[in-house]
Design a protein around this motif. Structure first.
Motif, PDB file in Angstrom:
ATOM      1  N   LEU A  47       0.822  -1.213   0.000  1.00 28.21           N
ATOM      2  CA  LEU A  47       0.000   0.000   0.000  1.00 28.21           C
ATOM      3  C   LEU A  47       0.855   1.261   0.000  1.00 28.21           C
ATOM      4  N   ILE A  48       1.939   1.236   0.748  1.00 28.74           N
ATOM      5  CA  ILE A  48       2.811   2.414   0.822  1.00 28.74           C
ATOM      6  C   ILE A  48       3.553   2.624  -0.495  1.00 28.74           C
ATOM      7  N   PHE A  49       4.041   1.533  -1.094  1.00 29.82           N
ATOM      8  CA  PHE A  49       4.802   1.656  -2.335  1.00 29.82           C
ATOM      9  C   PHE A  49       3.915   2.066  -3.510  1.00 29.82           C
ATOM     10  N   THR A  50       2.619   1.781  -3.424  1.00 31.72           N
ATOM     11  CA  THR A  50       1.711   2.143  -4.520  1.00 31.72           C
ATOM     12  C   THR A  50       0.883   3.382  -4.187  1.00 31.72           C
ATOM     13  N   ALA A  51       1.231   4.074  -3.109  1.00 30.46           N
ATOM     14  CA  ALA A  51       0.435   5.234  -2.674  1.00 30.46           C
ATOM     15  C   ALA A  51       0.740   6.496  -3.465  1.00 30.46           C
ATOM     16  N   ASN A  52       1.820   6.479  -4.240  1.00 29.76           N
ATOM     17  CA  ASN A  52       2.233   7.667  -5.009  1.00 29.76           C
ATOM     18  C   ASN A  52       2.369   8.906  -4.117  1.00 29.76           C
ATOM     19  N   GLY A  53       2.882   8.665  -2.910  1.00 23.85           N
ATOM     20  CA  GLY A  53       3.129   9.774  -1.999  1.00 23.85           C
ATOM     21  C   GLY A  53       1.910  10.294  -1.268  1.00 23.85           C
ATOM     22  N   ASP A  54       0.748   9.635  -1.418  1.00 25.15           N
ATOM     23  CA  ASP A  54      -0.462  10.093  -0.731  1.00 25.15           C
ATOM     24  C   ASP A  54      -0.300   9.906   0.777  1.00 25.15           C
ATOM     25  N   ALA A  55      -0.297  11.020   1.496  1.00 24.39           N
ATOM     26  CA  ALA A  55       0.013  10.980   2.927  1.00 24.39           C
ATOM     27  C   ALA A  55      -1.035  10.207   3.723  1.00 24.39           C
ATOM     28  N   ASP A  56      -2.298  10.324   3.361  1.00 27.45           N
ATOM     29  CA  ASP A  56      -3.352   9.629   4.101  1.00 27.45           C
ATOM     30  C   ASP A  56      -3.249   8.114   3.941  1.00 27.45           C
ATOM     31  N   THR A  57      -2.941   7.659   2.726  1.00 25.98           N
ATOM     32  CA  THR A  57      -2.786   6.219   2.496  1.00 25.98           C
ATOM     33  C   THR A  57      -1.617   5.669   3.303  1.00 25.98           C
ATOM     34  N   ILE A  58      -0.514   6.406   3.302  1.00 29.12           N
ATOM     35  CA  ILE A  58       0.669   5.976   4.055  1.00 29.12           C
ATOM     36  C   ILE A  58       0.373   5.967   5.552  1.00 29.12           C
ATOM     37  N   LEU A  59      -0.327   6.999   6.026  1.00 28.72           N
ATOM     38  CA  LEU A  59      -0.674   7.074   7.441  1.00 28.72           C
ATOM     39  C   LEU A  59      -1.546   5.888   7.845  1.00 28.72           C
ATOM     40  N   ALA A  60      -2.567   5.595   7.061  1.00 29.36           N
ATOM     41  CA  ALA A  60      -3.463   4.491   7.389  1.00 29.36           C
ATOM     42  C   ALA A  60      -2.738   3.149   7.353  1.00 29.36           C
ATOM     43  N   ALA A  61      -1.834   2.985   6.386  1.00 35.17           N
ATOM     44  CA  ALA A  61      -1.116   1.712   6.248  1.00 35.17           C
ATOM     45  C   ALA A  61      -0.085   1.507   7.353  1.00 35.17           C
ATOM     46  N   SER A  62       0.454   2.575   7.877  1.00 34.25           N
ATOM     47  CA  SER A  62       1.545   2.457   8.854  1.00 34.25           C
ATOM     48  C   SER A  62       1.128   1.709  10.112  1.00 34.25           C
ATOM     49  N   GLY A  63      -0.137   1.841  10.507  1.00 37.68           N
ATOM     50  CA  GLY A  63      -0.599   1.162  11.712  1.00 37.68           C
ATOM     51  C   GLY A  63      -0.603  -0.349  11.597  1.00 37.68           C
ATOM     52  N   CYS A  91       4.111  -4.325  23.619  1.00 36.88           N
ATOM     53  CA  CYS A  91       2.659  -4.162  23.622  1.00 36.88           C
ATOM     54  C   CYS A  91       2.254  -2.832  24.247  1.00 36.88           C
ATOM     55  N   LEU A  92       3.016  -2.362  25.238  1.00 38.41           N
ATOM     56  CA  LEU A  92       2.746  -1.041  25.809  1.00 38.41           C
ATOM     57  C   LEU A  92       2.934   0.034  24.749  1.00 38.41           C
ATOM     58  N   PHE A  93       3.997  -0.075  23.964  1.00 42.60           N
ATOM     59  CA  PHE A  93       4.237   0.865  22.861  1.00 42.60           C
ATOM     60  C   PHE A  93       3.077   0.830  21.869  1.00 42.60           C
ATOM     61  N   VAL A  94       2.623  -0.391  21.529  1.00 45.85           N
ATOM     62  CA  VAL A  94       1.519  -0.536  20.580  1.00 45.85           C
ATOM     63  C   VAL A  94       0.240   0.081  21.148  1.00 45.85           C
ATOM     64  N   ALA A  95      -0.011  -0.124  22.435  1.00 44.79           N
ATOM     65  CA  ALA A  95      -1.217   0.426  23.062  1.00 44.79           C
ATOM     66  C   ALA A  95      -1.242   1.947  22.971  1.00 44.79           C
ATOM     67  N   ILE A  96      -0.094   2.577  23.214  1.00 49.43           N
ATOM     68  CA  ILE A  96      -0.008   4.039  23.120  1.00 49.43           C
ATOM     69  C   ILE A  96      -0.260   4.488  21.680  1.00 49.43           C
ATOM     70  N   CYS A  97       0.368   3.785  20.732  1.00 41.55           N
ATOM     71  CA  CYS A  97       0.143   4.112  19.318  1.00 41.55           C
ATOM     72  C   CYS A  97      -1.321   3.935  18.939  1.00 41.55           C
ATOM     73  N   ALA A  98      -1.968   2.900  19.478  1.00 44.53           N
ATOM     74  CA  ALA A  98      -3.368   2.631  19.146  1.00 44.53           C
ATOM     75  C   ALA A  98      -4.275   3.769  19.597  1.00 44.53           C
ATOM     76  N   VAL A  99      -3.980   4.358  20.747  1.00 42.81           N
ATOM     77  CA  VAL A  99      -4.765   5.510  21.205  1.00 42.81           C
ATOM     78  C   VAL A  99      -4.617   6.672  20.216  1.00 42.81           C
ATOM     79  N   ILE A 100      -3.393   6.881  19.741  1.00 41.87           N
ATOM     80  CA  ILE A 100      -3.144   7.957  18.769  1.00 41.87           C
ATOM     81  C   ILE A 100      -3.871   7.677  17.456  1.00 41.87           C
ATOM     82  N   PHE A 101      -3.794   6.422  16.983  1.00 41.64           N
ATOM     83  CA  PHE A 101      -4.495   6.064  15.747  1.00 41.64           C
ATOM     84  C   PHE A 101      -6.006   6.190  15.919  1.00 41.64           C
ATOM     85  N   SER A 102      -6.500   5.923  17.102  1.00 46.75           N
ATOM     86  CA  SER A 102      -7.931   6.122  17.355  1.00 46.75           C
ATOM     87  C   SER A 102      -8.300   7.587  17.158  1.00 46.75           C
TER      88      SER A 102
END
Length: 212
Positions: A47-63, A91-102
């Protein structure tokens, strides 16, 4: 493509939950963790390699990498019987990231359904941190039940709604239903998990020799 990966996230969450509940042997759960972990690396990378630099696609895929590395880490721990501390703190790191992604899904993408689902995952990964990082074995059955249930309500059901094109039509009712379901069911599981603990064996007495 991400919705296909989400479907199999449901499978691995259910299996890992069943493992914590004592229904599945740990080593037999390792392969599904490796399979889904590999899929969750391939999917966001594509998804990131085919996003053509689209920031939203990259952001969504990163999670998605958060899931990939968690499942690969679980698979390695089960295969080589590693100490759980490292996985727990990851898992603590992931939990913090999950709150941000929420928050990102609620505010930036205006997707209330995924916003609630990321909060579910933040709660689950917090439980994993307490269980594995802090070695609180008393919450193992509760964590297993939450994990198995989340496999269905945060992955299996949303994946099929996405795959069939229905998700956008039901996103807000889905968010409300998930929020109510999560609060009610996960609170109700607390007394169940306490009752389900195996009672400690009575201390041996003079007339009752200990069984080795």
């Amino acid at each position: 493509m991400a919705s296909v990966g989400l479907l199999f996230v449901g499978a691995v969450l259910f299996v890992n939950g069943a493992m914590l509940l004592g229904w599945v042997d740990g080593r037999s759960a390792a392969p599904i963790n490796f399979f889904v972990g590999a899929l969750q690396i391939i999917t966001p990378t594509y998804l990131i390699f085919t996003a053509n630099g689209d920031a939203d696609t990259i952001l969504a895929a990163s999670g998605l990498y958060l899931f990939a590395f968690t499942y690969l880490y679980v698979g390695l721990n089960l295969t080589f019987d590693l100490d759980s501390t490292g996985l727990g703190f990851f898992c603590l790191f992931v939990a913090i990231c999950a709150v941000i992604f929420s928050g990102i899904n609620f505010v930036h993408f205006q997707d209330n359904g995924l916003g609630v689902i990321w909060l579910y995952w933040a709660f689950l990964w917090t439980l994993f941190y307490i269980l594995l990082g802090q070695k609180r074995a008393g919450i193992e059955r509760y964590t297993g039940a939450v994990c198995a249930i989340q496999g269905w309500v945060t992955a299996f059901i949303p994946a099929f709604l996405l795959l069939t094109g229905v998700y956008k039509q039901v996103v807000n009712p889905l968010a409300i239903a998930l929020a109510i379901f999560g609060v009610v069911v996960f609170l109700a599981l607390i007394p169940w998990a306490r009752r389900s603990r195996t009672p400690a064996a009575p201390a041996p007495t003079v007339d009752q020799p200990a069984v080795v």
